[in-house]
Motif scaffolding. Sequence first.
Motif, PDB file in Angstrom:
ATOM      1  N   VAL B  99     -29.828  11.651  -9.233  1.00  0.00           N
ATOM      2  CA  VAL B  99     -30.570  10.509  -8.679  1.00  0.00           C
ATOM      3  C   VAL B  99     -30.240  10.502  -7.194  1.00  0.00           C
ATOM      4  O   VAL B  99     -29.105  10.223  -6.801  1.00  0.00           O
ATOM      5  CB  VAL B  99     -30.138   9.183  -9.336  1.00  0.00           C
ATOM      6  CG1 VAL B  99     -30.807   8.006  -8.634  1.00  0.00           C
ATOM      7  CG2 VAL B  99     -30.473   9.193 -10.805  1.00  0.00           C
ATOM      8  N   THR B 100     -31.212  10.858  -6.374  1.00  0.00           N
ATOM      9  CA  THR B 100     -30.952  11.047  -4.938  1.00  0.00           C
ATOM     10  C   THR B 100     -31.645   9.957  -4.138  1.00  0.00           C
ATOM     11  O   THR B 100     -32.780   9.590  -4.432  1.00  0.00           O
ATOM     12  CB  THR B 100     -31.460  12.428  -4.488  1.00  0.00           C
ATOM     13  OG1 THR B 100     -30.876  13.409  -5.344  1.00  0.00           O
ATOM     14  CG2 THR B 100     -31.082  12.726  -3.057  1.00  0.00           C
ATOM     15  N   TYR B 101     -30.968   9.447  -3.151  1.00  0.00           N
ATOM     16  CA  TYR B 101     -31.556   8.411  -2.307  1.00  0.00           C
ATOM     17  C   TYR B 101     -31.090   8.597  -0.871  1.00  0.00           C
ATOM     18  O   TYR B 101     -30.070   9.217  -0.606  1.00  0.00           O
ATOM     19  CB  TYR B 101     -31.196   7.005  -2.822  1.00  0.00           C
ATOM     20  CG  TYR B 101     -29.721   6.784  -3.038  1.00  0.00           C
ATOM     21  CD1 TYR B 101     -29.127   7.135  -4.251  1.00  0.00           C
ATOM     22  CD2 TYR B 101     -28.925   6.234  -2.052  1.00  0.00           C
ATOM     23  CE1 TYR B 101     -27.774   6.951  -4.466  1.00  0.00           C
ATOM     24  CE2 TYR B 101     -27.571   6.038  -2.255  1.00  0.00           C
ATOM     25  CZ  TYR B 101     -27.002   6.403  -3.468  1.00  0.00           C
ATOM     26  OH  TYR B 101     -25.651   6.228  -3.666  1.00  0.00           O
ATOM     27  N   MET B 102     -31.905   8.058   0.032  1.00  0.00           N
ATOM     28  CA  MET B 102     -31.574   8.152   1.459  1.00  0.00           C
ATOM     29  C   MET B 102     -30.759   6.937   1.862  1.00  0.00           C
ATOM     30  O   MET B 102     -31.167   5.806   1.617  1.00  0.00           O
ATOM     31  CB  MET B 102     -32.856   8.171   2.294  1.00  0.00           C
ATOM     32  CG  MET B 102     -33.601   9.472   2.289  1.00  0.00           C
ATOM     33  SD  MET B 102     -32.819  10.707   3.314  1.00  0.00           S
ATOM     34  CE  MET B 102     -33.480  10.283   4.907  1.00  0.00           C
ATOM     35  N   ASP B 103     -29.632   7.184   2.478  1.00  0.00           N
ATOM     36  CA  ASP B 103     -28.809   6.094   2.983  1.00  0.00           C
ATOM     37  C   ASP B 103     -28.529   6.380   4.451  1.00  0.00           C
ATOM     38  O   ASP B 103     -27.728   7.264   4.775  1.00  0.00           O
ATOM     39  CB  ASP B 103     -27.511   6.013   2.176  1.00  0.00           C
ATOM     40  CG  ASP B 103     -26.695   4.795   2.539  1.00  0.00           C
ATOM     41  OD1 ASP B 103     -27.180   3.958   3.319  1.00  0.00           O
ATOM     42  OD2 ASP B 103     -25.559   4.686   2.037  1.00  0.00           O
ATOM     43  N   HIS B 104     -29.204   5.664   5.329  1.00  0.00           N
ATOM     44  CA  HIS B 104     -29.058   5.865   6.775  1.00  0.00           C
ATOM     45  C   HIS B 104     -29.194   7.338   7.143  1.00  0.00           C
ATOM     46  O   HIS B 104     -28.293   7.931   7.732  1.00  0.00           O
ATOM     47  CB  HIS B 104     -27.713   5.333   7.266  1.00  0.00           C
ATOM     48  CG  HIS B 104     -27.573   3.856   7.080  1.00  0.00           C
ATOM     49  ND1 HIS B 104     -26.896   3.301   6.016  1.00  0.00           N
ATOM     50  CD2 HIS B 104     -28.058   2.817   7.794  1.00  0.00           C
ATOM     51  CE1 HIS B 104     -26.956   1.996   6.099  1.00  0.00           C
ATOM     52  NE2 HIS B 104     -27.658   1.676   7.165  1.00  0.00           N
TER      53      HIS B 104
END
Lengths: 92, 509
Positions: B99-104
């Motif tokens: 589960v990949t997400y963009m954080d800054h």
Amino acid sequence: MAFSSYYLPRLLIAALLAYPAGLVVATFLPHLLHMPRPDSFFVAQVGAVIVVPTTVLTIFGTRSLWGGLLAAVAVIAATMLIALPLAAFGPQ
Amino acid sequence: MTTPHKQSVPSLRMRMGWLHAWIGFIAGLLLVCIFVTGTMSVFDTELTHWMQPETPYAQPGIPSAEALDKAAAAVTAQEGKKNRIFLSLPSDRDPLLHVTYMDHDVFKSETFHPQTGQNVPLRETVGGLFFFSFHYTLYMGRMFGVIFVQVLAVGMLATLGSGVIIHLKALLPNLVAFRPQSSSPRPWIDAHVIAAVLFLPFMFMIAYTGVLIHANRFFPNTAIERPNRGGPGRNGHHQMPSLPPLAPLLTDAAETFGADRLGFIQFSPKTVTVVRADNTKIGISRDHIDYDRVTGERIELVSKNSPAARTSQFLSGLHMARWAPVPMRWFYFISGCAGYVMFATGLVMFLIKRRRTATQKNSLPMEIAEGLALGTVLGMPLACAGVLWMNRLLPAGLPTRVTIEGSTLFVLWGALTVHALGRAFGRKVMKGWIEQSSLLSLLLCLLPVLDLATRWKWIAGQDQTVYAAVDLTAVVLGLIALRLSVVLKRKTGATASLSGPSFSKEIVS
């Protein structure tokens, strides 16, 4: 290989003209192609990306600056003409 | 090449030589870095694997319903907080469920075993995607950074074009002429021309497709209406409906795309989208099936099949090489290394020639140019190696490790450039080259030792292929750097009697 005054005007003119030359192709070519807008715009971009460095090379390639400018205009026209056969993709 | 006489018009070769030298040097200083990180990005998934030494062995395949449920719960937990979330499905290169997400601007992920659904506690890392992001944005933003890199790529196209015109007559003879024992700058020219001519189609292709991938940023199309992507859900500040069971969706998508051809799942307030994997054909088609987010019913198969769209997909795929099997990836890697050699030798040649013709032998611009050339040619690979070292030296559970890993690249790169400038101002730039190449060889040759020392407790039961490939490649590159430092030391020793240890005098000999 000095940063000589002979080349400086050419570099400035090339820097000023190269991107607008590509932009002209990217703006006007889609209107000449009978295909959906995203497709015609992509074809125009394909030509426009080639036009930018080619304009720089053309301006530096000619012996006189005026010759270079004329040749650059010819490059833009030629790119549009070459890209036109891509209209054979046709409307969907 | 001398300054032309007022009355005489320089020849075509001279005009192109000037363009080639100056555009090549200015753009080349950053293109070296873009090539280094781009070459590493060919194996970005494998680098991420190396940077997470806890990664267990897993069989690729469609994940179990249990694993998908746990991943869906993780997606739900992240929704509402993050901008972009997607679920990466297992593949041959990466058999785990992420589960990949963009954080800054940094990709983060939670990982699940595709069969058991157990959470796999992997250390947080910038991974191979860090080098990929740097490659096409220079971390200057996804708009300005991309456009800046595109301008550099156009500069590369102009440089390649002028280079072809300069060497047109002797293009083929140059291919077989490498004279390392000749007096300088002949060996540098030979290496530069061989790397450029042998890989010329690759160089043109990679620069041209690199600009075209994000052509909409370079030549924006303001006439196209932007698609409605489902309201404000993309910035994640409103309630999202709960997700349907994902297993039936994947079974349905597998019937259309094939079981081993599922790439990732995207989520919006109205739909769940299963996207075809990029490795199934050369073109990155991003064919996808939209499912209703509430009921899980199939809405539509979206596929762009017009000739222009297929051409666009093909050109993007050609650049990114996601389709490529392992041997072809190595070909891309070697071609990228050739690009690095071409730019590095080009920068050195520029400085040698400039030193010879400069009226003022130790001018400030010359010293800055020498320092910057060293700071990028050796500084960037050193900084990249530093990121790999930092990845293994930092405690696995350190909360700020992603930030520290990412900062390492820039801090090290900056420090090495300052070191290079210091050496250049002190008229000892050759010493700087020897020091940085020695350090690079040390970091790369010792990487396998670091790998084994910090991976020992997970080594049993792991597939060793990726680790061995990364370690061996590092050793080979380290030995090349060692050879460079030895040769430079020998040359410096041989010219010690020459007065004024300038860059040219040292390298020329």
